[in-house]
Design a protein around this motif. Sequence first.
Motif, PDB file in Angstrom:
ATOM      1  N   LEU A 155      43.272  32.861  25.902  1.00 33.21           N
ATOM      2  CA  LEU A 155      42.389  34.020  25.761  1.00 33.21           C
ATOM      3  C   LEU A 155      41.092  33.652  25.043  1.00 33.21           C
ATOM      4  N   ILE A 156      41.205  32.985  23.908  1.00 33.74           N
ATOM      5  CA  ILE A 156      40.013  32.654  23.117  1.00 33.74           C
ATOM      6  C   ILE A 156      39.198  31.556  23.798  1.00 33.74           C
ATOM      7  N   TYR A 157      39.852  30.585  24.401  1.00 31.60           N
ATOM      8  CA  TYR A 157      39.144  29.543  25.141  1.00 31.60           C
ATOM      9  C   TYR A 157      38.327  30.172  26.269  1.00 31.60           C
ATOM     10  N   GLY A 162      34.112  30.906  29.146  1.00 36.36           N
ATOM     11  CA  GLY A 162      33.945  31.608  30.417  1.00 36.36           C
ATOM     12  C   GLY A 162      34.850  31.102  31.533  1.00 36.36           C
ATOM     13  N   GLU A 163      35.823  30.289  31.201  1.00 35.28           N
ATOM     14  CA  GLU A 163      36.786  29.781  32.185  1.00 35.28           C
ATOM     15  C   GLU A 163      38.079  29.439  31.458  1.00 35.28           C
ATOM     16  N   SER A 164      39.167  29.352  32.219  1.00 30.90           N
ATOM     17  CA  SER A 164      40.456  28.991  31.631  1.00 30.90           C
ATOM     18  C   SER A 164      40.442  27.531  31.214  1.00 30.90           C
ATOM     19  N   PRO A 165      41.232  27.204  30.188  1.00 26.16           N
ATOM     20  CA  PRO A 165      41.314  25.793  29.811  1.00 26.16           C
ATOM     21  C   PRO A 165      41.930  24.979  30.931  1.00 26.16           C
ATOM     22  N   PRO A 166      41.560  23.707  31.054  1.00 31.17           N
ATOM     23  CA  PRO A 166      42.096  22.861  32.138  1.00 31.17           C
ATOM     24  C   PRO A 166      43.616  22.849  32.213  1.00 31.17           C
TER      25      PRO A 166
END
Length: 136
Positions: free
Chosen positions: A119-121, A126-130
């Motif tokens: 959520l915070i990433y 502006g995108e999901s973590p890898p």
Amino acid sequence: MAASSSAATPSDMEGYSSGYVLPLTYCPHLPAELPFSPSSCPDLGMPCHRCGSFQENWVCLVCQIVGCGRYINGDMLAHSQSTDHAVAMSFSDLSVWCFKCDAYLDAEAIHQLRSIFTLIYTKKFGESPPQAHQSS
């Protein structure tokens, strides 16, 4: 000249590898569920609730209050000590710290932290973590 007898043992080096700290993959101070949702997530640019600093701020993962780090005025540490809320996340590098373990936590390895980290990433970049794109 005699060799030093104070060589580090493997137990002395626990948590350290090649000069960096390995975060814990378990923390006994985390509640089973953390009350964190998109609607409760503070703006990442919020100032410290106590001193108004915008530097090195952390969010308490229990009550979502924002406080500055120990090298500014230590307001997140003071919050943790006064409320017994042990875990906070840094707005700058998204690291998670347990004040009771006195250690970083692996937000991707610890189940209770994964969704908060994502959520915070996502809010920050502006995108999901890898890692969130990989199947579990």
